[in-house]
Design a protein around this motif. Structure first.
Motif, PDB file in Angstrom:
ATOM      1  N   ILE A 136      31.868  48.865  33.322  1.00  0.00           N
ATOM      2  CA  ILE A 136      33.340  48.694  34.286  1.00  0.00           C
ATOM      3  C   ILE A 136      32.912  48.982  35.770  1.00  0.00           C
ATOM      4  CG2 ILE A 136      35.430  49.691  34.963  1.00  0.00           C
ATOM      5  CD1 ILE A 136      36.103  50.417  31.999  1.00  0.00           C
ATOM      6  N   TYR A 137      32.113  50.103  35.921  1.00  0.00           N
ATOM      7  CA  TYR A 137      31.763  50.186  37.368  1.00  0.00           C
ATOM      8  C   TYR A 137      30.704  49.216  37.818  1.00  0.00           C
ATOM      9  CZ  TYR A 137      34.477  54.468  37.619  1.00  0.00           C
ATOM     10  OH  TYR A 137      35.479  55.440  37.716  1.00  0.00           O
ATOM     11  N   ARG A 138      30.112  48.520  36.936  1.00  0.00           N
ATOM     12  CA  ARG A 138      28.951  47.504  37.550  1.00  0.00           C
ATOM     13  C   ARG A 138      29.776  46.279  38.132  1.00  0.00           C
ATOM     14  NH1 ARG A 138      25.948  48.996  33.063  1.00  0.00           N
ATOM     15  NH2 ARG A 138      26.752  47.110  31.878  1.00  0.00           N
ATOM     16  N   ARG A 139      31.135  46.259  37.791  1.00  0.00           N
ATOM     17  CA  ARG A 139      32.040  45.158  38.269  1.00  0.00           C
ATOM     18  C   ARG A 139      32.877  45.353  39.281  1.00  0.00           C
ATOM     19  NH1 ARG A 139      29.923  44.440  33.350  1.00  0.00           N
ATOM     20  NH2 ARG A 139      29.283  42.205  32.822  1.00  0.00           N
ATOM     21  N   PHE A 140      33.497  46.883  39.103  1.00  0.00           N
ATOM     22  CA  PHE A 140      34.431  47.378  39.934  1.00  0.00           C
ATOM     23  C   PHE A 140      34.052  48.600  40.660  1.00  0.00           C
ATOM     24  CE2 PHE A 140      36.635  44.589  36.847  1.00  0.00           C
ATOM     25  CZ  PHE A 140      37.360  43.775  37.599  1.00  0.00           C
ATOM     26  N   LYS A 141      34.294  48.824  41.951  1.00  0.00           N
ATOM     27  CA  LYS A 141      34.001  50.097  42.556  1.00  0.00           C
ATOM     28  C   LYS A 141      34.925  51.101  41.943  1.00  0.00           C
ATOM     29  CE  LYS A 141      34.978  48.261  46.718  1.00  0.00           C
ATOM     30  NZ  LYS A 141      34.958  48.171  48.102  1.00  0.00           N
ATOM     31  N   ASN A 142      36.035  50.968  41.722  1.00  0.00           N
ATOM     32  CA  ASN A 142      36.896  52.262  41.207  1.00  0.00           C
ATOM     33  C   ASN A 142      38.092  51.497  40.636  1.00  0.00           C
ATOM     34  OD1 ASN A 142      38.857  51.105  43.583  1.00  0.00           O
ATOM     35  ND2 ASN A 142      37.275  52.411  44.847  1.00  0.00           N
ATOM     36  N   LYS A 143      39.225  52.203  40.256  1.00  0.00           N
ATOM     37  CA  LYS A 143      40.488  51.971  39.613  1.00  0.00           C
ATOM     38  C   LYS A 143      41.324  51.133  40.687  1.00  0.00           C
ATOM     39  CE  LYS A 143      44.106  54.640  39.068  1.00  0.00           C
ATOM     40  NZ  LYS A 143      45.196  55.730  38.405  1.00  0.00           N
ATOM     41  N   ASN A 144      41.190  51.424  41.771  1.00  0.00           N
ATOM     42  CA  ASN A 144      41.999  50.647  42.648  1.00  0.00           C
ATOM     43  C   ASN A 144      41.495  49.166  42.935  1.00  0.00           C
ATOM     44  OD1 ASN A 144      43.866  52.844  43.361  1.00  0.00           O
ATOM     45  ND2 ASN A 144      43.275  52.969  45.266  1.00  0.00           N
ATOM     46  N   ASP A 145      40.096  48.976  42.821  1.00  0.00           N
ATOM     47  CA  ASP A 145      39.577  47.617  42.948  1.00  0.00           C
ATOM     48  C   ASP A 145      40.049  47.088  41.660  1.00  0.00           C
ATOM     49  OD1 ASP A 145      37.786  45.936  44.240  1.00  0.00           O
ATOM     50  OD2 ASP A 145      36.203  46.612  42.988  1.00  0.00           O
ATOM     51  N   ASN A 195      30.432  37.058  38.597  1.00  0.00           N
ATOM     52  CA  ASN A 195      31.084  35.975  38.668  1.00  0.00           C
ATOM     53  C   ASN A 195      32.279  36.040  38.076  1.00  0.00           C
ATOM     54  OD1 ASN A 195      32.231  33.226  37.914  1.00  0.00           O
ATOM     55  ND2 ASN A 195      30.403  32.194  38.636  1.00  0.00           N
ATOM     56  N   LYS A 196      33.678  35.630  38.635  1.00  0.00           N
ATOM     57  CA  LYS A 196      34.846  36.157  38.018  1.00  0.00           C
ATOM     58  C   LYS A 196      35.180  35.446  36.549  1.00  0.00           C
ATOM     59  CE  LYS A 196      37.270  37.384  42.150  1.00  0.00           C
ATOM     60  NZ  LYS A 196      38.629  37.212  42.887  1.00  0.00           N
ATOM     61  N   LYS A 197      34.089  34.446  36.426  1.00  0.00           N
ATOM     62  CA  LYS A 197      33.989  33.777  35.096  1.00  0.00           C
ATOM     63  C   LYS A 197      33.801  34.582  34.081  1.00  0.00           C
ATOM     64  CE  LYS A 197      34.755  29.109  36.763  1.00  0.00           C
ATOM     65  NZ  LYS A 197      34.006  27.629  37.012  1.00  0.00           N
ATOM     66  N   ASP A 198      32.886  35.734  34.462  1.00  0.00           N
ATOM     67  CA  ASP A 198      32.388  36.670  33.152  1.00  0.00           C
ATOM     68  C   ASP A 198      33.275  37.266  32.429  1.00  0.00           C
ATOM     69  OD1 ASP A 198      31.880  39.847  33.132  1.00  0.00           O
ATOM     70  OD2 ASP A 198      30.198  38.741  32.737  1.00  0.00           O
ATOM     71  N   ASN A 199      33.128  36.852  31.275  1.00  0.00           N
ATOM     72  CA  ASN A 199      34.057  37.560  30.086  1.00  0.00           C
ATOM     73  C   ASN A 199      34.421  38.901  30.081  1.00  0.00           C
ATOM     74  OD1 ASN A 199      33.948  35.101  29.009  1.00  0.00           O
ATOM     75  ND2 ASN A 199      32.333  35.301  27.668  1.00  0.00           N
ATOM     76  N   THR A 200      33.543  39.676  30.522  1.00  0.00           N
ATOM     77  CA  THR A 200      33.687  41.146  30.509  1.00  0.00           C
ATOM     78  C   THR A 200      34.627  41.452  31.879  1.00  0.00           C
ATOM     79  OG1 THR A 200      31.604  41.754  29.461  1.00  0.00           O
ATOM     80  CG2 THR A 200      32.737  43.527  30.628  1.00  0.00           C
ATOM     81  N   TYR A 201      34.506  40.860  32.969  1.00  0.00           N
ATOM     82  CA  TYR A 201      35.130  40.918  34.027  1.00  0.00           C
ATOM     83  C   TYR A 201      36.711  40.526  33.731  1.00  0.00           C
ATOM     84  CZ  TYR A 201      36.530  39.943  38.805  1.00  0.00           C
ATOM     85  OH  TYR A 201      37.504  40.186  40.230  1.00  0.00           O
ATOM     86  N   ASN A 202      36.959  39.513  33.013  1.00  0.00           N
ATOM     87  CA  ASN A 202      37.959  38.987  32.731  1.00  0.00           C
ATOM     88  C   ASN A 202      38.820  39.821  31.847  1.00  0.00           C
ATOM     89  OD1 ASN A 202      38.144  36.719  34.587  1.00  0.00           O
ATOM     90  ND2 ASN A 202      36.861  35.591  33.085  1.00  0.00           N
ATOM     91  N   LEU A 203      38.100  40.361  30.728  1.00  0.00           N
ATOM     92  CA  LEU A 203      38.710  41.487  29.678  1.00  0.00           C
ATOM     93  C   LEU A 203      39.297  42.471  30.588  1.00  0.00           C
ATOM     94  CD1 LEU A 203      38.944  42.091  26.922  1.00  0.00           C
ATOM     95  CD2 LEU A 203      36.849  43.398  27.118  1.00  0.00           C
ATOM     96  N   ILE A 204      38.310  43.139  31.455  1.00  0.00           N
ATOM     97  CA  ILE A 204      38.861  44.116  32.273  1.00  0.00           C
ATOM     98  C   ILE A 204      40.308  44.121  33.085  1.00  0.00           C
ATOM     99  CG2 ILE A 204      38.220  45.771  34.091  1.00  0.00           C
ATOM    100  CD1 ILE A 204      35.466  45.400  33.148  1.00  0.00           C
TER     101      ILE A 204
END
Length: 202
Positions: free
Chosen positions: A48-57, A7-16
């Motif tokens: 990081i990789y649990r939330r994004f596939k790669n740096k471009n993502d 979920n985009k409200k995930d704090n770690t997602y937003n921190l990244i």
């Protein structure tokens, strides 16, 4: 490694996203590594990789957020402004201190990614191109309001004028940051007022 839907409200997602946007907009996307993102967020690689596939993502998500930030600034800038001219000048003043205090640290994300994403990152180029088009439509709509109210003459072309206004703003931001002197922003605003006056019903 499989990417887990987050979920985009995930704090770690937003921190990244937030920290990566700072890195991308100050260092550049190609000069920023996953290790840099790990260092600035104090997160392990797995988080990081649990939330994004790669740096471009990460970059695509970060610059989508950048677009929403600039959009918010533009919306807030025109609040309480009565005329189309006042609204456009207010938008121009978003980057009044482009050198020391831009809306997003590092300068205008549209400007910073224009060249870097041109041929090597077409997905980002498309996102930023859409963002610019939305900004142009926003300014064009303000100019059209000015035509409807009688502020601007009926010969005014909203789309062309909006394109010129935004292009000159970007140029002023670039030269101000290049020379570390906001005088280019001030000059742009000064002559923007002269330009807009030339389209009014005198």
């Amino acid at each position: 490694m499989e990417v887990v839907a987050v979920n985009k409200k995930d704090n770690t997602y937003n921190l990244i996203i937030d920290k990566s946007l700072f890195l991308f907009n100050t260092k550049g996307i190609h000069q920023t590594s996953i290790q840099d993102i790990m260092d600035i967020t104090s997160l392990p690689k797995g988080a990081i990789y649990r939330r994004f596939k790669n740096k471009n993502d990460i970059a695509l998500a970060a610059y989508e957020k950048a677009g929403s930030i600039i959009w918010s600034y533009m919306q807030n800038a025109i609040k309480g402004k009565g005329t189309a001219t006042e609204k456009i000048i207010a938008i121009s003043e978003i980057y009044l201190d482009a050198v020391h205090n831009p809306p997003i640290e590092g300068g205008c994300p549209l400007l910073n990614t224009a060249v870097e994403s041109d041929s090597t990152f077409p997905e980002l180029k498309q996102i930023m191109s859409i963002a610019f088009q939305e900004m142009r439509e926003f300014v064009s709509a303000i100019i059209s309001e000015g035509k409807d109210s009688g502020e601007f003459s009926q010969e005014t072309d909203p789309n062309s004028l909006a394109s010129y206004i935004l292009s000159s703003m970007e140029g002023a931001i670039m030269t101000s940051r290049l020379t570390l002197n906001n005088e280019h922003i001030y000059s742009n605003i000064k002559y923007m007022q002269v330009l807009l006056y030339s389209f009014t019903n005198k």
